[in-house]
Design an enzyme around this catalytic site. Structure first.
Site, PDB file in Angstrom:
ATOM      1  N   HIS A 218      -0.236  -8.329  37.858  1.00 17.56           N
ATOM      2  CA  HIS A 218       1.279  -8.404  38.020  1.00 17.56           C
ATOM      3  C   HIS A 218       1.168  -9.107  39.361  1.00 17.56           C
ATOM      4  O   HIS A 218       0.254  -8.980  39.987  1.00 17.56           O
ATOM      5  CB  HIS A 218       1.874  -7.052  38.051  1.00 17.56           C
ATOM      6  CG  HIS A 218       3.439  -7.186  38.365  1.00 17.56           C
ATOM      7  ND1 HIS A 218       3.959  -7.339  39.413  1.00 17.56           N
ATOM      8  CD2 HIS A 218       4.273  -6.992  37.520  1.00 17.56           C
ATOM      9  CE1 HIS A 218       5.314  -7.322  39.552  1.00 17.56           C
ATOM     10  NE2 HIS A 218       5.484  -7.163  38.226  1.00 17.56           N
TER      11      HIS A 218
ATOM     12  N   ASP B 237      -3.595  -0.510  40.264  1.00 12.97           N
ATOM     13  CA  ASP B 237      -2.318  -0.556  40.186  1.00 12.97           C
ATOM     14  C   ASP B 237      -1.730   0.175  38.989  1.00 12.97           C
ATOM     15  O   ASP B 237      -2.160  -0.075  37.919  1.00 12.97           O
ATOM     16  CB  ASP B 237      -1.716  -2.147  40.027  1.00 12.97           C
ATOM     17  CG  ASP B 237      -0.412  -2.278  39.551  1.00 12.97           C
ATOM     18  OD1 ASP B 237       0.316  -1.086  39.190  1.00 12.97           O
ATOM     19  OD2 ASP B 237       0.257  -3.619  39.623  1.00 12.97           O
TER      20      ASP B 237
ATOM     21  N   GLN C  70       2.155   0.833  35.385  1.00 13.51           N
ATOM     22  CA  GLN C  70       2.294   0.656  33.907  1.00 13.51           C
ATOM     23  C   GLN C  70       1.331   1.997  33.332  1.00 13.51           C
ATOM     24  O   GLN C  70       1.449   2.068  31.919  1.00 13.51           O
ATOM     25  CB  GLN C  70       2.015  -0.467  33.130  1.00 13.51           C
ATOM     26  CG  GLN C  70       2.909  -1.558  33.865  1.00 13.51           C
ATOM     27  CD  GLN C  70       4.462  -1.438  33.292  1.00 13.51           C
ATOM     28  OE1 GLN C  70       4.865  -0.540  32.559  1.00 13.51           O
ATOM     29  NE2 GLN C  70       5.390  -2.069  33.742  1.00 13.51           N
TER      30      GLN C  70
ATOM     31  N   LYS D 123       9.469   3.451  37.079  1.00 12.42           N
ATOM     32  CA  LYS D 123       8.791   3.340  35.718  1.00 12.42           C
ATOM     33  C   LYS D 123       8.319   4.612  35.008  1.00 12.42           C
ATOM     34  O   LYS D 123       8.017   4.699  34.014  1.00 12.42           O
ATOM     35  CB  LYS D 123       7.606   2.435  35.912  1.00 12.42           C
ATOM     36  CG  LYS D 123       8.183   0.956  36.292  1.00 12.42           C
ATOM     37  CD  LYS D 123       7.146   0.020  36.348  1.00 12.42           C
ATOM     38  CE  LYS D 123       7.128  -1.181  36.940  1.00 12.42           C
ATOM     39  NZ  LYS D 123       8.297  -2.075  36.615  1.00 12.42           N
TER      40      LYS D 123
ATOM     41  N   CYS E  86       6.545 -11.334  35.600  1.00 18.60           N
ATOM     42  CA  CYS E  86       5.792 -11.571  36.869  1.00 18.60           C
ATOM     43  C   CYS E  86       4.184 -11.321  36.576  1.00 18.60           C
ATOM     44  O   CYS E  86       3.442 -10.726  37.480  1.00 18.60           O
ATOM     45  CB  CYS E  86       6.160 -10.241  37.575  1.00 18.60           C
ATOM     46  SG  CYS E  86       7.710 -10.330  38.113  1.00 18.60           S
TER      47      CYS E  86
HETATM   48  C1  LIG Z   1       1.711  -3.799  36.572  1.00 17.47           C
HETATM   49  C2  LIG Z   1       2.771  -3.640  37.752  1.00 17.47           C
HETATM   50  N1  LIG Z   1       2.374  -3.754  38.776  1.00 17.47           N
HETATM   51  C3  LIG Z   1       3.289  -3.650  39.799  1.00 17.47           C
HETATM   52  C4  LIG Z   1       4.582  -3.660  39.668  1.00 17.47           C
HETATM   53  C5  LIG Z   1       5.517  -3.788  40.622  1.00 17.47           C
HETATM   54  O1  LIG Z   1       6.448  -2.549  40.666  1.00 17.47           O
HETATM   55  P1  LIG Z   1       7.631  -2.404  41.720  1.00 17.47           P
HETATM   56  O2  LIG Z   1       8.525  -3.663  41.482  1.00 17.47           O
HETATM   57  O3  LIG Z   1       8.135  -1.112  41.126  1.00 17.47           O
HETATM   58  O4  LIG Z   1       6.870  -2.440  43.163  1.00 17.47           O
HETATM   59  C6  LIG Z   1       5.248  -3.708  38.098  1.00 17.47           C
HETATM   60  C7  LIG Z   1       6.649  -3.883  37.825  1.00 17.47           C
HETATM   61  O5  LIG Z   1       6.600  -4.426  36.680  1.00 17.47           O
HETATM   62  C8  LIG Z   1       4.166  -3.819  37.249  1.00 17.47           C
HETATM   63  O6  LIG Z   1       4.551  -3.520  35.804  1.00 17.47           O
END
Ligand SMILES: Cc1ncc(COP(=O)(O)O)c(C=O)c1O
Length: 424
Positions: free
Chosen positions: A141, A218, A221, A244, A382
């Site tokens: 992401h 990270d 998900q 999430k 993203c």
């Molecule tokens: C894999 C992953 N990492 C990071 C993020 C960023 O999360 P946040 O916007 O809640 O900080 C997302 C959000 O869609 C994501 O799917």
């Protein structure tokens, strides 16, 4: 899910022995689901963007504001002490949920994005120098790319990305080949938001640690879908967002091994993160408070605690089994649709079904489905490098949660058929 898999941080498929969810009962816990959109029952399949909130979370936040609201850590009066206790109880809930060794290893942040920025700006700035390398994967992401890019640009270091194959699985041998004495940190997503791929995080950590390289995972998900045990994974950092996993927006978690957190410089300066301040010099609070400058999102942390307890009360293995069934069912249902191609067909997947149509732009798919009351996400999610890897501008993405049903998947399939009719 097998016991062995659970010990490894749960990267395999769920066990078929798990007792099925009573989805109707679960749906009753989510007030937002019971409404019509454009005259049709809402079918919410945008869970990878954000999940809906159960009454337990909404009520925990309301209760806090109605009966406990006060600033924490600094007060001697009843409400302040009570709010502090609730906030710290939420931290202990996160610790239990991730199986961290200590609640001091749990830092509250705004979300995954802030957690990763915290690590790049503290650990990263202290350890990455000119000529060094940061290793990520080709399925990250943007929030696990751009903060590292900023760091590398500042330091004259190089950002490297391990490639993925045509199914969207990480090429582990290529990843291993990219690890070298210049690599100072690895950052990898546990589950890809664009493809659904579950990465072999335990193996990745093992490989990186053989080179003495720490690993940030990270988990944005992953945590809503698979059981995560940070001790079993042996990762150095683990980041996730509350929203999430059925919690509120504006709150998230950075887990860090105590040895790292203790050695890291502070992230932001301000109240609460200090032990003493003079004009000449400040000394810092112990972890995790050293990283929590200013008044935190107290209600958010309490809401997150309620969300994690809700998930625990249902059981992640049962949730994983239910979502695995939905993913298989949906994959089989949409695969034969002429002109449709699934993007992300790795063997190990969770929760996400991305697809493209040969003649229809994903935004048009999303707009027509919306008229049917079906919420999906369209775009690059993203994850522009993933789109570049598959040579597409965008995908349509349905993503599943514990409250989704096979009937909703049927509605999605009918909606996609409608898209075909409109663009025939
Ligand atoms: C894999 C992953 N990492 C990071 C993020 C960023 O999360 P946040 O916007 O809640 O900080 C997302 C959000 O869609 C994501 O799917």
């Amino acid at each position: 899910m097998t016991t062995a898999a659970r010990k490894l941080g749960s990267e395999s498929c769920p066990s078929p022995d798990t007792e099925p969810l009573d989805v109707e009962k679960i749906r009753a816990d989510f007030p937002i689901l019971h409404q019509q959109i454009h005259g049709k029952p809402l079918v919410y399949l945008d869970n990878a963007a954000t999940s809906q909130k159960p009454r337990a979370v909404i009520e925990a936040i309301t209760r806090y504001y109605e009966s406990s609201n006060a600033n924490i850590h600094r007060g001697v009066h009843f409400l302040s002490e009570h709010a502090t206790e609730e906030h710290e109880e939420a931290r202990r809930t996160v610790q239990r949920f991730l199986n961290a060794r200590s609640a001091n290893e749990i830092v509250f942040v705004r979300g995954t994005t802030e957690a990763i920025n915290l690590v790049t700006q503290t650990y990263g700035r202290a350890h990455v120098g000119a000529g060094d390398e940061v290793l990520i994967t080709g399925m990250e992401h943007h929030s696990d790319i751009v903060p590292w890019q900023l760091l590398c640009n500042e330091k004259g270091a190089k950002l490297r990305a391990a490639p993925i194959d045509d199914n969207g699985a990480l090429l582990l041998e290529e990843f291993a080949r990219l690890l070298n004495p210049r690599t100072k940190i690895v950052a990898v997503t546990h589950v890809s938001n664009a493809l659904g791929t579950i990465n072999p995080v335990r193996k990745i950590v093992e490989l990186a640690h053989q080179h003495g390289v720490p690993v940030l995972v990270d988990g944005a998900q992953a945590v809503p879908h698979i059981r995560v045990d940070v001790q079993a994974l042996d990762c150095d950092f683990y980041a996730f967002s509350g929203h999430k996993i059925y919690g509120p927006t504006g709150i998230g978690v950075l887990y860090g091994k105590a040895s790292h957190l203790n050695a890291m410089p502070p992230y932001q300066g301000g109240g609460d993160m200090i032990a003493s301040v003079t004009f000449e010099k400040s000394t810092y609070n112990k972890v995790p408070y050293k990283f929590e400058a200013g008044t935190p999102d107290i209600a958010g942390a309490i809401g997150l605690g309620a969300a994690l307890r809700y998930v625990e009360s249902i059981g992640l293995d049962r949730i994983a089994a239910h979502e695995h069934d939905l993913l298989e069912y949906a994959t089989q249902a949409i695969s034969p649709i002429p002109g449709l191609r699934i993007v992300g067909t790795a063997k190990e997947k969770a929760g996400v079904l991305s697809f493209v149509f040969d003649t229809v732009h994903p935004h048009d798919i999303g707009t027509i489905l919306d008229q049917e009351g079906i919420a999906i996400r369209t775009g690059h999610h993203c994850s522009q490098p993933v789109m570049q890897r598959f040579d597409i501008p965008a995908t349509a993405r349905a993503s599943f949660a514990l409250y989704n049903t096979r009937e909703e998947v049927d509605a999605l399939v009918r909606g996609i058929e409608k898209v075909r009719e409109v663009f025939a």
